[in-house]
Design an enzyme around this catalytic site. Structure first.
Site, PDB file in Angstrom:
ATOM      1  N   THR A   1      23.128 -30.214  90.757  1.00 42.16           N
ATOM      2  CA  THR A   1      22.656 -31.118  89.701  1.00 42.16           C
ATOM      3  C   THR A   1      21.805 -30.415  88.657  1.00 42.16           C
ATOM      4  OG1 THR A   1      20.626 -31.724  90.880  1.00 42.16           O
ATOM      5  CG2 THR A   1      22.606 -33.023  91.369  1.00 42.16           C
ATOM      6  N   ASP A   2      21.604 -31.143  87.559  1.00 42.29           N
ATOM      7  CA  ASP A   2      20.681 -30.680  86.524  1.00 42.29           C
ATOM      8  C   ASP A   2      19.276 -31.192  86.859  1.00 42.29           C
ATOM      9  OD1 ASP A   2      20.625 -33.395  85.813  1.00 42.29           O
ATOM     10  OD2 ASP A   2      21.845 -33.103  84.021  1.00 42.29           O
ATOM     11  N   ALA A   3      18.339 -31.003  85.965  1.00 43.01           N
ATOM     12  CA  ALA A   3      16.944 -31.394  86.222  1.00 43.01           C
ATOM     13  C   ALA A   3      16.785 -32.902  86.421  1.00 43.01           C
ATOM     14  CB  ALA A   3      16.050 -30.922  85.080  1.00 43.01           C
TER      15      ALA A   3
END
Length: 156
Positions: free
Chosen positions: A33-35
């Site tokens: 995932t991203d942030a």
């Protein structure tokens, strides 16, 4: 050897066939995932690759054997992705793979990523079969026969 979760068998990590469709379950980890906790778009391709590898392994096709005994390997010739909804951190998702066509030197496949029945993304693929020199070669007979059992005319 990788650890196996309680109650899981090594075979369950390979997914399962439901008729001509291969179903590969997986969980979304932080690294995917991203942030904001949403799966990074390119990781859907990694999920699809894992699912195809396990589908072929479940059908009796080892990439190592394919290369070693038949001097053949798969390359992605064409790939399209339609993103519908995001997968998120800790989601349990499934990649559902169907083979649409097995031809002389290529395979057409569709892979759909689902979360609890909801369609998240669709990956359309044309996989080419190549030799070590990188040139197209016909699919080896054992591979063609194994995959032909799973050809689906239903490409929803």
């Amino acid at each position: 050897m990788a650890a196996v979760e309680p109650g899981a068998s090594a075979a369950s990590f390979a997914g399962r066939f439901e008729g001509a469709e291969h179903v590969y379950p997986l969980r979304v980890y932080h690294e995917d995932t991203d942030a904001g906790g949403i799966v990074y778009y390119a990781n859907y391709l990694k999920f699809a690759e894992r699912a195809r590898t396990e589908m072929m392994r479940s059908a009796g096709i080892s990439h190592v054997t394919l290369l070693g005994e038949h001097d053949a390997a798969f390359v992605v010739r064409r790939c399209t992705v339609d993103y519908r909804q995001p997968a998120r951190l800790d989601d349990e998702i499934e990649v559902r793979t169907t083979i649409g066509r097995v031809a002389g030197a290529h395979i057409d496949a569709v892979q759909r990523v689902h979360r609890q029945g909801a369609l998240l993304a669709t990956v359309g693929l044309k996989l080419g079969c190549v030799g070590r020199n990188g040139r197209a070669v016909r699919l080896p007979g054992p591979l063609r026969r194994a995959l032909s059992e799973f050809v689906s005319s239903d490409q929803r």
